[in-house]
Design an enzyme around this catalytic site. Structure first.
Site, PDB file in Angstrom:
ATOM      1  N   ARG A 141      36.046  44.459  36.386  1.00 12.39           N
ATOM      2  CA  ARG A 141      37.487  44.412  36.122  1.00 12.39           C
ATOM      3  C   ARG A 141      38.215  43.497  37.091  1.00 12.39           C
ATOM      4  O   ARG A 141      39.422  43.307  36.988  1.00 12.39           O
ATOM      5  CB  ARG A 141      38.087  45.832  36.225  1.00 12.39           C
ATOM      6  N   TYR A 144      40.632  40.542  36.205  1.00 12.47           N
ATOM      7  CA  TYR A 144      41.994  40.931  35.810  1.00 12.47           C
ATOM      8  C   TYR A 144      42.762  41.484  37.018  1.00 12.47           C
ATOM      9  O   TYR A 144      43.852  41.012  37.353  1.00 12.47           O
ATOM     10  CB  TYR A 144      41.902  41.977  34.705  1.00 12.47           C
ATOM     11  N   GLU A 146      42.199  41.414  40.351  1.00 10.33           N
ATOM     12  CA  GLU A 146      42.439  40.504  41.479  1.00 10.33           C
ATOM     13  C   GLU A 146      43.300  39.311  41.046  1.00 10.33           C
ATOM     14  O   GLU A 146      44.081  38.790  41.836  1.00 10.33           O
ATOM     15  CB  GLU A 146      41.128  40.025  42.099  1.00 10.33           C
ATOM     16  N   LYS A 148      45.715  39.476  38.893  1.00  8.74           N
ATOM     17  CA  LYS A 148      47.091  39.986  38.892  1.00  8.74           C
ATOM     18  C   LYS A 148      47.591  40.232  40.321  1.00  8.74           C
ATOM     19  O   LYS A 148      48.767  40.069  40.612  1.00  8.74           O
ATOM     20  CB  LYS A 148      47.166  41.286  38.082  1.00  8.74           C
ATOM     21  N   ARG A 185      41.307  48.589  23.225  1.00  7.97           N
ATOM     22  CA  ARG A 185      42.061  49.550  24.039  1.00  7.97           C
ATOM     23  C   ARG A 185      42.017  50.919  23.375  1.00  7.97           C
ATOM     24  O   ARG A 185      41.859  51.041  22.162  1.00  7.97           O
ATOM     25  CB  ARG A 185      43.500  49.069  24.236  1.00  7.97           C
ATOM     26  N   ASN A 189      41.891  51.743  19.409  1.00 10.32           N
ATOM     27  CA  ASN A 189      40.549  52.159  18.974  1.00 10.32           C
ATOM     28  C   ASN A 189      40.579  53.509  18.273  1.00 10.32           C
ATOM     29  O   ASN A 189      40.073  53.665  17.167  1.00 10.32           O
ATOM     30  CB  ASN A 189      39.616  52.289  20.194  1.00 10.32           C
ATOM     31  N   GLY A 206      35.479  62.010  28.978  1.00  7.63           N
ATOM     32  CA  GLY A 206      36.839  62.072  28.420  1.00  7.63           C
ATOM     33  C   GLY A 206      37.842  62.776  29.317  1.00  7.63           C
ATOM     34  O   GLY A 206      38.985  63.007  28.924  1.00  7.63           O
ATOM     35  N   ASP A 272      35.795  52.180  35.836  1.00  3.37           N
ATOM     36  CA  ASP A 272      36.853  52.719  34.972  1.00  3.37           C
ATOM     37  C   ASP A 272      37.673  53.713  35.817  1.00  3.37           C
ATOM     38  O   ASP A 272      37.133  54.710  36.303  1.00  3.37           O
ATOM     39  CB  ASP A 272      36.199  53.450  33.798  1.00  3.37           C
ATOM     40  N   GLN A 275      41.854  58.354  37.144  1.00  2.00           N
ATOM     41  CA  GLN A 275      43.177  58.891  36.805  1.00  2.00           C
ATOM     42  C   GLN A 275      44.259  57.885  37.146  1.00  2.00           C
ATOM     43  O   GLN A 275      44.099  57.054  38.029  1.00  2.00           O
ATOM     44  CB  GLN A 275      43.440  60.214  37.538  1.00  2.00           C
TER      45      GLN A 275
HETATM   46  P1  NAD Z   1      48.199  40.680  24.551  1.00  2.00           P
HETATM   47  O1  NAD Z   1      46.785  40.274  24.751  1.00  2.00           O
HETATM   48  O2  NAD Z   1      48.596  41.215  23.229  1.00  2.00           O
HETATM   49  O3  NAD Z   1      49.189  39.485  24.903  1.00  2.00           O
HETATM   50  C1  NAD Z   1      48.890  38.468  25.815  1.00  2.00           C
HETATM   51  C2  NAD Z   1      49.372  37.156  25.214  1.00  2.00           C
HETATM   52  O4  NAD Z   1      49.112  36.092  26.141  1.00  2.00           O
HETATM   53  C3  NAD Z   1      48.626  36.801  23.921  1.00  2.00           C
HETATM   54  O5  NAD Z   1      49.536  36.384  22.934  1.00  2.00           O
HETATM   55  C4  NAD Z   1      47.704  35.661  24.344  1.00  2.00           C
HETATM   56  O6  NAD Z   1      47.364  34.790  23.279  1.00  2.00           O
HETATM   57  C5  NAD Z   1      48.532  35.007  25.441  1.00  2.00           C
HETATM   58  N1  NAD Z   1      47.716  34.236  26.390  1.00  2.00           N
HETATM   59  C6  NAD Z   1      46.567  34.606  27.002  1.00  2.00           C
HETATM   60  N2  NAD Z   1      46.130  33.625  27.810  1.00  2.00           N
HETATM   61  C7  NAD Z   1      47.029  32.612  27.715  1.00  2.00           C
HETATM   62  C8  NAD Z   1      47.128  31.330  28.305  1.00  2.00           C
HETATM   63  N3  NAD Z   1      46.206  30.870  29.159  1.00  2.00           N
HETATM   64  N4  NAD Z   1      48.186  30.538  27.979  1.00  2.00           N
HETATM   65  C9  NAD Z   1      49.134  30.967  27.091  1.00  2.00           C
HETATM   66  N5  NAD Z   1      49.087  32.184  26.503  1.00  2.00           N
HETATM   67  C10 NAD Z   1      48.044  32.997  26.811  1.00  2.00           C
HETATM   68  O7  NAD Z   1      48.519  41.738  25.704  1.00  2.00           O
HETATM   69  P2  NAD Z   1      49.828  42.613  25.975  1.00  2.00           P
HETATM   70  O8  NAD Z   1      49.412  44.027  25.967  1.00  2.00           O
HETATM   71  O9  NAD Z   1      50.940  42.176  25.122  1.00  2.00           O
HETATM   72  O10 NAD Z   1      50.113  42.225  27.496  1.00  2.00           O
HETATM   73  C11 NAD Z   1      51.135  41.317  27.869  1.00  2.00           C
HETATM   74  C12 NAD Z   1      51.236  41.256  29.384  1.00  2.00           C
HETATM   75  O11 NAD Z   1      51.528  42.550  29.914  1.00  2.00           O
HETATM   76  C13 NAD Z   1      49.941  40.791  30.048  1.00  2.00           C
HETATM   77  O12 NAD Z   1      50.252  39.948  31.134  1.00  2.00           O
HETATM   78  C14 NAD Z   1      49.326  42.077  30.565  1.00  2.00           C
HETATM   79  O13 NAD Z   1      48.527  41.876  31.692  1.00  2.00           O
HETATM   80  C15 NAD Z   1      50.572  42.902  30.895  1.00  2.00           C
HETATM   81  N6  NAD Z   1      50.278  44.338  30.858  1.00  2.00           N
HETATM   82  C16 NAD Z   1      50.049  44.968  29.676  1.00  2.00           C
HETATM   83  C17 NAD Z   1      49.737  46.320  29.679  1.00  2.00           C
HETATM   84  C18 NAD Z   1      49.494  47.087  28.408  1.00  2.00           C
HETATM   85  O14 NAD Z   1      49.179  48.264  28.474  1.00  2.00           O
HETATM   86  N7  NAD Z   1      49.640  46.520  27.242  1.00  2.00           N
HETATM   87  C19 NAD Z   1      49.633  47.017  30.899  1.00  2.00           C
HETATM   88  C20 NAD Z   1      49.844  46.312  32.071  1.00  2.00           C
HETATM   89  C21 NAD Z   1      50.182  44.976  32.060  1.00  2.00           C
HETATM   90  N1  UDP Z   2      38.320  54.449  26.314  1.00  2.00           N
HETATM   91  C1  UDP Z   2      37.632  55.361  25.511  1.00  2.00           C
HETATM   92  N2  UDP Z   2      37.264  54.971  24.277  1.00  2.00           N
HETATM   93  C2  UDP Z   2      37.566  53.737  23.763  1.00  2.00           C
HETATM   94  C3  UDP Z   2      38.284  52.821  24.580  1.00  2.00           C
HETATM   95  C4  UDP Z   2      38.638  53.213  25.852  1.00  2.00           C
HETATM   96  O1  UDP Z   2      37.354  56.498  25.921  1.00  2.00           O
HETATM   97  O2  UDP Z   2      37.196  53.472  22.606  1.00  2.00           O
HETATM   98  C5  UDP Z   2      38.738  54.886  27.665  1.00  2.00           C
HETATM   99  C6  UDP Z   2      38.431  53.900  28.785  1.00  2.00           C
HETATM  100  O3  UDP Z   2      37.138  54.121  29.287  1.00  2.00           O
HETATM  101  C7  UDP Z   2      39.506  54.246  29.781  1.00  2.00           C
HETATM  102  C8  UDP Z   2      40.696  54.683  28.927  1.00  2.00           C
HETATM  103  O4  UDP Z   2      40.149  54.980  27.646  1.00  2.00           O
HETATM  104  O5  UDP Z   2      39.122  55.328  30.584  1.00  2.00           O
HETATM  105  C9  UDP Z   2      41.765  53.625  28.778  1.00  2.00           C
HETATM  106  O6  UDP Z   2      41.147  52.433  28.353  1.00  2.00           O
HETATM  107  P1  UDP Z   2      41.955  51.118  27.972  1.00  2.00           P
HETATM  108  O7  UDP Z   2      40.943  50.047  27.767  1.00  2.00           O
HETATM  109  O8  UDP Z   2      42.900  51.412  26.870  1.00  2.00           O
HETATM  110  O9  UDP Z   2      42.862  50.831  29.238  1.00  2.00           O
HETATM  111  P2  UDP Z   2      42.569  50.715  30.828  1.00  2.00           P
HETATM  112  O10 UDP Z   2      41.213  51.244  31.136  1.00  2.00           O
HETATM  113  O11 UDP Z   2      42.709  49.281  31.139  1.00  2.00           O
HETATM  114  O12 UDP Z   2      43.629  51.571  31.412  1.00  2.00           O
END
Ligand code: NAD
Ligand code: UDP
Length: 316
Positions: A141, A144, A146, A148, A185, A189, A206, A272, A275
Protein backbone atom coordinates in the site's frame (compact mmCIF):
# COMPACT_ATOMS: atom_id res chain seq x y z
CA UNK A 1 -18.62 32.92 -9.05
CA UNK A 2 -15.13 31.46 -9.32
CA UNK A 3 -13.24 29.64 -12.03
CA UNK A 4 -12.24 26.27 -10.60
CA UNK A 5 -9.94 23.46 -11.75
CA UNK A 6 -10.82 19.95 -10.55
CA UNK A 7 -8.11 17.36 -11.27
CA UNK A 8 -9.50 13.83 -11.31
CA UNK A 9 -12.84 15.45 -12.16
CA UNK A 10 -14.17 12.46 -14.13
CA UNK A 11 -13.75 10.11 -11.16
CA UNK A 12 -16.23 9.12 -8.48
CA UNK A 13 -15.75 12.06 -6.08
CA UNK A 14 -14.50 14.50 -8.74
CA UNK A 15 -17.64 14.16 -10.87
CA UNK A 16 -19.89 14.93 -7.89
CA UNK A 17 -17.68 17.89 -7.02
CA UNK A 18 -17.81 19.30 -10.59
CA UNK A 19 -21.60 18.95 -10.57
CA UNK A 20 -22.00 20.69 -7.22
CA UNK A 21 -19.62 23.55 -8.10
CA UNK A 22 -21.48 24.11 -11.39
CA UNK A 23 -24.83 24.09 -9.56
CA UNK A 24 -23.46 26.84 -7.34
CA UNK A 25 -22.80 28.98 -10.46
CA UNK A 26 -19.04 28.46 -10.82
CA UNK A 27 -17.07 27.88 -13.99
CA UNK A 28 -15.47 24.42 -13.79
CA UNK A 29 -12.56 22.89 -15.69
CA UNK A 30 -12.45 19.12 -15.25
CA UNK A 31 -9.01 17.62 -15.88
CA UNK A 32 -8.58 13.85 -16.12
CA UNK A 33 -6.54 11.17 -17.90
CA UNK A 34 -9.43 8.65 -17.57
CA UNK A 35 -7.31 6.03 -15.79
CA UNK A 36 -10.11 5.15 -13.35
CA UNK A 37 -12.62 7.87 -14.20
CA UNK A 38 -14.76 7.99 -17.30
CA UNK A 39 -16.79 10.38 -19.43
CA UNK A 40 -20.02 8.64 -18.42
CA UNK A 41 -19.63 10.22 -14.96
CA UNK A 42 -19.68 13.74 -16.43
CA UNK A 43 -21.81 13.18 -19.52
CA UNK A 44 -24.76 15.03 -17.97
CA UNK A 45 -22.56 18.12 -17.43
CA UNK A 46 -21.36 18.36 -21.03
CA UNK A 47 -23.28 21.11 -22.79
CA UNK A 48 -23.26 23.37 -19.74
CA UNK A 49 -21.43 26.48 -21.02
CA UNK A 50 -19.70 26.83 -17.64
CA UNK A 51 -18.17 23.33 -17.93
CA UNK A 52 -14.99 22.39 -19.78
CA UNK A 53 -13.16 19.07 -19.93
CA UNK A 54 -9.46 18.56 -20.55
CA UNK A 55 -7.75 15.22 -21.18
CA UNK A 56 -4.44 15.61 -19.37
CA UNK A 57 -2.13 13.71 -17.04
CA UNK A 58 -1.13 15.61 -13.89
CA UNK A 59 2.36 14.16 -14.01
CA UNK A 60 2.91 16.76 -16.78
CA UNK A 61 2.64 20.51 -16.13
CA UNK A 62 -0.61 22.21 -17.04
CA UNK A 63 -1.27 25.94 -17.22
CA UNK A 64 -4.60 27.68 -16.85
CA UNK A 65 -5.94 30.78 -15.06
CA UNK A 66 -8.22 29.75 -12.19
CA UNK A 67 -9.14 30.95 -8.70
CA UNK A 68 -9.28 27.54 -6.98
CA UNK A 69 -7.75 24.12 -7.61
CA UNK A 70 -9.11 20.88 -6.12
CA UNK A 71 -6.38 18.25 -6.58
CA UNK A 72 -8.12 14.87 -6.68
CA UNK A 73 -6.25 13.11 -9.48
CA UNK A 74 -5.06 9.73 -8.14
CA UNK A 75 -6.50 6.23 -8.25
CA UNK A 76 -8.07 5.54 -4.85
CA UNK A 77 -8.92 1.85 -4.69
CA UNK A 78 -6.19 -0.61 -3.64
CA UNK A 79 -6.71 -2.68 -6.82
CA UNK A 80 -6.25 0.35 -9.06
CA UNK A 81 -3.43 2.07 -7.19
CA UNK A 82 -1.45 -1.17 -7.02
CA UNK A 83 -1.97 -1.87 -10.76
CA UNK A 84 0.89 0.48 -11.69
CA UNK A 85 2.37 1.41 -8.34
CA UNK A 86 5.16 3.60 -9.75
CA UNK A 87 2.63 5.60 -11.73
CA UNK A 88 0.59 6.02 -8.53
CA UNK A 89 3.60 7.55 -6.76
CA UNK A 90 4.30 9.78 -9.76
CA UNK A 91 0.67 10.92 -9.87
CA UNK A 92 0.67 11.89 -6.19
CA UNK A 93 4.11 13.45 -6.07
CA UNK A 94 4.61 14.96 -9.55
CA UNK A 95 0.91 15.82 -9.72
CA UNK A 96 1.26 17.77 -6.45
CA UNK A 97 4.41 19.54 -7.67
CA UNK A 98 2.76 20.51 -10.97
CA UNK A 99 -0.46 21.74 -9.37
CA UNK A 100 1.36 23.57 -6.55
CA UNK A 101 3.63 25.21 -9.13
CA UNK A 102 0.53 26.36 -10.99
CA UNK A 103 -1.11 27.63 -7.77
CA UNK A 104 2.07 29.52 -6.87
CA UNK A 105 2.29 31.15 -10.29
CA UNK A 106 -1.34 32.25 -10.52
CA UNK A 107 -1.88 32.73 -6.75
CA UNK A 108 -4.79 30.29 -6.68
CA UNK A 109 -6.06 28.53 -3.56
CA UNK A 110 -5.33 24.80 -3.78
CA UNK A 111 -6.91 21.91 -1.88
CA UNK A 112 -5.31 18.48 -1.65
CA UNK A 113 -7.50 15.38 -1.39
CA UNK A 114 -5.33 13.52 1.10
CA UNK A 115 -6.44 10.37 2.84
CA UNK A 116 -6.88 8.52 6.12
CA UNK A 117 -4.27 6.15 4.65
CA UNK A 118 -1.61 8.60 5.88
CA UNK A 119 -2.36 7.06 9.31
CA UNK A 120 -1.55 3.57 7.90
CA UNK A 121 -2.61 0.80 10.28
CA UNK A 122 -3.22 3.21 13.16
CA UNK A 123 -2.14 2.45 16.71
CA UNK A 124 -4.18 5.36 18.08
CA UNK A 125 -7.97 5.21 17.86
CA UNK A 126 -9.84 7.30 16.73
CA UNK A 127 -7.27 9.19 14.67
CA UNK A 128 -6.76 12.93 15.32
CA UNK A 129 -4.84 15.04 12.81
CA UNK A 130 -1.78 15.31 15.07
CA UNK A 131 -1.27 11.52 15.00
CA UNK A 132 1.71 10.72 12.75
CA UNK A 133 0.50 7.28 11.73
CA UNK A 134 1.86 3.78 11.37
CA UNK A 135 2.70 3.23 7.71
CA UNK A 136 4.77 0.42 6.21
CA UNK A 137 7.03 2.39 3.83
CA UNK A 138 7.88 -0.66 1.70
CA UNK A 139 4.58 -2.56 1.68
CA UNK A 140 2.05 -3.00 -1.14
CA UNK A 141 0.00 0.00 0.00
CA UNK A 142 3.05 2.27 0.29
CA UNK A 143 2.78 3.60 -3.29
CA UNK A 144 -0.48 5.22 -2.25
CA UNK A 145 0.18 5.94 1.45
CA UNK A 146 3.69 7.34 1.01
CA UNK A 147 2.73 9.13 -2.21
CA UNK A 148 -0.04 10.93 -0.35
CA UNK A 149 2.23 11.62 2.64
CA UNK A 150 4.85 13.13 0.34
CA UNK A 151 2.12 15.22 -1.33
CA UNK A 152 1.09 16.56 2.10
CA UNK A 153 4.71 17.45 2.79
CA UNK A 154 4.95 19.24 -0.57
CA UNK A 155 1.78 21.19 0.17
CA UNK A 156 3.10 22.28 3.58
CA UNK A 157 6.50 23.24 2.17
CA UNK A 158 5.06 25.27 -0.73
CA UNK A 159 3.05 27.06 1.91
CA UNK A 160 5.96 27.67 4.32
CA UNK A 161 8.47 28.58 1.62
CA UNK A 162 6.33 30.31 -1.01
CA UNK A 163 3.17 31.32 0.83
CA UNK A 164 1.02 29.22 -1.46
CA UNK A 165 -2.60 29.26 -0.22
CA UNK A 166 -3.13 25.60 0.64
CA UNK A 167 -5.79 23.39 2.25
CA UNK A 168 -5.27 19.72 3.08
CA UNK A 169 -8.18 17.40 3.87
CA UNK A 170 -7.78 13.78 4.95
CA UNK A 171 -10.70 11.89 3.47
CA UNK A 172 -11.93 8.71 5.19
CA UNK A 173 -13.62 5.89 3.22
CA UNK A 174 -16.24 7.51 1.02
CA UNK A 175 -18.94 5.77 -1.00
CA UNK A 176 -21.90 6.62 -3.20
CA UNK A 177 -23.22 6.54 -6.76
CA UNK A 178 -20.58 6.58 -9.55
CA UNK A 179 -18.09 4.41 -7.70
CA UNK A 180 -16.52 2.16 -10.32
CA UNK A 181 -18.33 -1.21 -10.23
CA UNK A 182 -15.06 -3.13 -10.63
CA UNK A 183 -12.73 -1.03 -8.57
CA UNK A 184 -12.50 -3.56 -5.77
CA UNK A 185 -13.53 -1.27 -2.93
CA UNK A 186 -15.59 -2.93 -0.29
CA UNK A 187 -18.88 -1.00 -0.67
CA UNK A 188 -19.06 -1.36 -4.46
CA UNK A 189 -17.89 -5.00 -4.29
CA UNK A 190 -20.51 -6.03 -1.71
CA UNK A 191 -23.35 -4.21 -3.50
CA UNK A 192 -22.50 -5.59 -6.95
CA UNK A 193 -22.04 -9.08 -5.49
CA UNK A 194 -25.38 -8.88 -3.65
CA UNK A 195 -27.25 -7.58 -6.72
CA UNK A 196 -25.81 -10.24 -9.03
CA UNK A 197 -26.22 -13.10 -6.53
CA UNK A 198 -22.47 -13.70 -6.38
CA UNK A 199 -20.84 -14.59 -3.04
CA UNK A 200 -19.98 -11.63 -0.79
CA UNK A 201 -16.20 -11.69 -0.42
CA UNK A 202 -15.05 -10.80 3.07
CA UNK A 203 -11.28 -10.49 3.33
CA UNK A 204 -10.01 -12.07 6.55
CA UNK A 205 -12.47 -12.69 9.40
CA UNK A 206 -14.36 -9.45 8.71
CA UNK A 207 -13.71 -7.91 12.13
CA UNK A 208 -11.59 -5.12 10.62
CA UNK A 209 -13.43 -1.80 10.76
CA UNK A 210 -13.90 1.26 8.57
CA UNK A 211 -15.98 4.43 8.95
CA UNK A 212 -18.03 5.03 5.82
CA UNK A 213 -18.93 8.51 4.68
CA UNK A 214 -21.56 9.28 2.04
CA UNK A 215 -20.21 11.40 -0.83
CA UNK A 216 -22.59 14.36 -0.21
CA UNK A 217 -21.21 14.82 3.32
CA UNK A 218 -17.66 14.81 1.96
CA UNK A 219 -18.48 17.47 -0.67
CA UNK A 220 -19.87 19.76 2.00
CA UNK A 221 -16.69 19.37 4.11
CA UNK A 222 -14.46 19.83 1.08
CA UNK A 223 -16.15 23.03 -0.09
CA UNK A 224 -16.31 24.46 3.43
CA UNK A 225 -12.57 23.84 3.76
CA UNK A 226 -11.86 25.63 0.47
CA UNK A 227 -13.95 28.58 1.64
CA UNK A 228 -12.02 29.11 4.89
CA UNK A 229 -9.68 32.07 5.19
CA UNK A 230 -6.00 31.73 4.29
CA UNK A 231 -4.96 31.07 7.90
CA UNK A 232 -6.73 27.68 7.96
CA UNK A 233 -4.64 25.13 6.08
CA UNK A 234 -5.43 21.83 7.82
CA UNK A 235 -4.79 18.98 7.63
CA UNK A 236 -8.36 18.27 8.64
CA UNK A 237 -10.11 14.89 8.84
CA UNK A 238 -13.31 14.65 6.79
CA UNK A 239 -15.09 11.41 7.55
CA UNK A 240 -18.00 9.80 9.34
CA UNK A 241 -17.08 8.62 12.85
CA UNK A 242 -19.62 5.77 12.83
CA UNK A 243 -17.48 2.65 12.66
CA UNK A 244 -18.55 -0.72 11.21
CA UNK A 245 -16.87 -4.09 10.79
CA UNK A 246 -16.88 -5.62 7.29
CA UNK A 247 -19.20 -8.34 8.62
CA UNK A 248 -21.68 -5.67 9.73
CA UNK A 249 -21.41 -3.95 6.35
CA UNK A 250 -22.05 -7.25 4.53
CA UNK A 251 -25.16 -7.88 6.65
CA UNK A 252 -26.51 -4.37 5.96
CA UNK A 253 -26.01 -4.81 2.21
CA UNK A 254 -27.67 -8.24 2.25
CA UNK A 255 -30.57 -6.86 4.25
CA UNK A 256 -31.11 -3.78 2.05
CA UNK A 257 -30.85 -5.68 -1.24
CA UNK A 258 -32.83 -8.70 -0.03
CA UNK A 259 -30.09 -10.77 -1.67
CA UNK A 260 -29.50 -14.44 -0.92
CA UNK A 261 -25.78 -14.24 -1.70
CA UNK A 262 -23.62 -16.32 0.59
CA UNK A 263 -20.74 -14.80 2.57
CA UNK A 264 -17.33 -16.29 1.73
CA UNK A 265 -14.01 -15.46 3.37
CA UNK A 266 -10.86 -14.74 1.35
CA UNK A 267 -7.36 -14.06 2.57
CA UNK A 268 -6.67 -10.64 4.06
CA UNK A 269 -4.39 -8.49 1.85
CA UNK A 270 -1.04 -7.43 3.36
CA UNK A 271 -0.99 -4.30 5.55
CA UNK A 272 -4.80 -4.05 5.59
CA UNK A 273 -5.56 -1.60 8.45
CA UNK A 274 -7.37 -3.32 11.34
CA UNK A 275 -9.46 -0.33 12.37
CA UNK A 276 -10.09 3.20 11.28
CA UNK A 277 -12.24 6.02 12.60
CA UNK A 278 -11.78 9.78 12.29
CA UNK A 279 -11.65 12.19 15.18
CA UNK A 280 -13.62 15.06 13.61
CA UNK A 281 -13.32 17.61 16.44
CA UNK A 282 -11.24 19.95 14.27
CA UNK A 283 -13.73 19.87 11.36
CA UNK A 284 -16.58 20.56 13.80
CA UNK A 285 -14.77 23.49 15.34
CA UNK A 286 -13.10 25.08 12.29
CA UNK A 287 -15.69 24.30 9.59
CA UNK A 288 -18.85 23.84 11.66
CA UNK A 289 -19.11 20.58 9.73
CA UNK A 290 -20.26 17.09 10.57
CA UNK A 291 -21.69 14.27 8.46
CA UNK A 292 -25.46 13.70 8.38
CA UNK A 293 -26.07 10.70 6.12
CA UNK A 294 -26.44 7.41 8.03
CA UNK A 295 -24.99 4.24 6.53
CA UNK A 296 -28.38 2.69 5.69
CA UNK A 297 -29.58 5.83 3.92
CA UNK A 298 -26.38 6.20 1.90
CA UNK A 299 -26.28 2.50 1.05
CA UNK A 300 -29.90 2.64 -0.18
CA UNK A 301 -29.02 5.43 -2.65
CA UNK A 302 -25.86 3.63 -3.75
CA UNK A 303 -27.73 0.34 -4.24
CA UNK A 304 -30.31 2.15 -6.42
CA UNK A 305 -27.47 3.49 -8.58
CA UNK A 306 -25.79 0.11 -9.04
CA UNK A 307 -29.10 -1.62 -9.66
CA UNK A 308 -29.81 0.75 -12.56
CA UNK A 309 -26.25 0.53 -13.85
CA UNK A 310 -26.26 -3.27 -13.84
CA UNK A 311 -29.63 -3.41 -15.60
CA UNK A 312 -28.45 -0.94 -18.24
CA UNK A 313 -25.19 -2.74 -18.90
CA UNK A 314 -26.96 -6.12 -18.76
CA UNK A 315 -24.36 -7.46 -16.36
CA UNK A 316 -27.22 -8.68 -14.21
P1 NAD B 1 -11.40 7.68 -8.59
O1 NAD B 1 -10.40 6.64 -8.97
O2 NAD B 1 -12.82 7.46 -8.94
O3 NAD B 1 -10.97 9.11 -9.15
C1 NAD B 1 -9.65 9.48 -9.41
C2 NAD B 1 -9.64 10.24 -10.73
O4 NAD B 1 -8.30 10.68 -11.00
C3 NAD B 1 -10.07 9.36 -11.91
O5 NAD B 1 -10.99 10.05 -12.72
C4 NAD B 1 -8.76 9.10 -12.65
O6 NAD B 1 -8.94 8.84 -14.03
C5 NAD B 1 -8.00 10.39 -12.36
N1 NAD B 1 -6.54 10.23 -12.47
C6 NAD B 1 -5.76 9.24 -11.97
N2 NAD B 1 -4.47 9.45 -12.28
C7 NAD B 1 -4.43 10.61 -12.99
C8 NAD B 1 -3.39 11.35 -13.60
N3 NAD B 1 -2.11 10.95 -13.55
N4 NAD B 1 -3.70 12.49 -14.27
C9 NAD B 1 -5.00 12.92 -14.36
N5 NAD B 1 -6.03 12.25 -13.79
C10 NAD B 1 -5.75 11.10 -13.12
O7 NAD B 1 -11.24 7.87 -7.01
P2 NAD B 1 -12.07 8.77 -5.99
O8 NAD B 1 -12.61 7.86 -4.96
O9 NAD B 1 -12.98 9.68 -6.70
O10 NAD B 1 -10.89 9.59 -5.30
C11 NAD B 1 -10.61 10.94 -5.62
C12 NAD B 1 -9.52 11.47 -4.71
O11 NAD B 1 -9.92 11.38 -3.35
C13 NAD B 1 -8.21 10.69 -4.84
O12 NAD B 1 -7.13 11.59 -4.77
C14 NAD B 1 -8.21 9.80 -3.61
O13 NAD B 1 -6.93 9.48 -3.18
C15 NAD B 1 -8.95 10.67 -2.60
N6 NAD B 1 -9.58 9.85 -1.56
C16 NAD B 1 -10.67 9.08 -1.84
C17 NAD B 1 -11.21 8.29 -0.84
C18 NAD B 1 -12.43 7.43 -1.07
O14 NAD B 1 -12.84 6.72 -0.17
N7 NAD B 1 -13.06 7.46 -2.22
C19 NAD B 1 -10.63 8.27 0.44
C20 NAD B 1 -9.51 9.05 0.66
C21 NAD B 1 -8.98 9.86 -0.33
N1 UDP C 1 -12.68 -5.81 1.74
C1 UDP C 1 -13.43 -6.99 1.84
N2 UDP C 1 -13.96 -7.51 0.72
C2 UDP C 1 -13.85 -6.91 -0.50
C3 UDP C 1 -13.10 -5.70 -0.60
C4 UDP C 1 -12.53 -5.19 0.54
O1 UDP C 1 -13.58 -7.56 2.94
O2 UDP C 1 -14.39 -7.45 -1.48
C5 UDP C 1 -12.10 -5.24 2.97
C6 UDP C 1 -10.64 -4.82 2.87
O3 UDP C 1 -9.80 -5.91 3.17
C7 UDP C 1 -10.57 -3.73 3.91
C8 UDP C 1 -11.96 -3.09 3.87
O4 UDP C 1 -12.80 -4.04 3.23
O5 UDP C 1 -10.37 -4.26 5.18
C9 UDP C 1 -12.01 -1.78 3.12
O6 UDP C 1 -11.43 -1.99 1.85
P1 UDP C 1 -11.41 -0.88 0.71
O7 UDP C 1 -10.55 -1.42 -0.38
O8 UDP C 1 -12.79 -0.46 0.38
O9 UDP C 1 -10.74 0.38 1.40
P2 UDP C 1 -9.39 0.61 2.26
O10 UDP C 1 -8.82 -0.70 2.67
O11 UDP C 1 -8.49 1.37 1.37
O12 UDP C 1 -9.87 1.38 3.43
Amino acid sequence: MSRILVTGGAGFIGSHLCERLLNEGNEVICLDNYFTGNKQNILHLIGNPLFEIVRHDVTHPYFVEVDHIYNLACPASPVHYQFNSIKTIKTSVMGAINMLGLAKRIRAKILQASTSEVYGDPLLHPQPENYWGNVNPIGIRSCYDEGKRCAESLFMNYHYQNNVRIKVIRIFNTYGPRMHPNDGRVVSNFIVQALTGEPITIFGDGTQTRSFQYVDDLLEGMIRTMETGDSFIGPVNIGNPNEFSMLELAREVLDLTGSRSKIVHKSLPADDPAQRRPDISLAKEALDWEPFVELREGLTKTIEYFDKLLKNTQLK
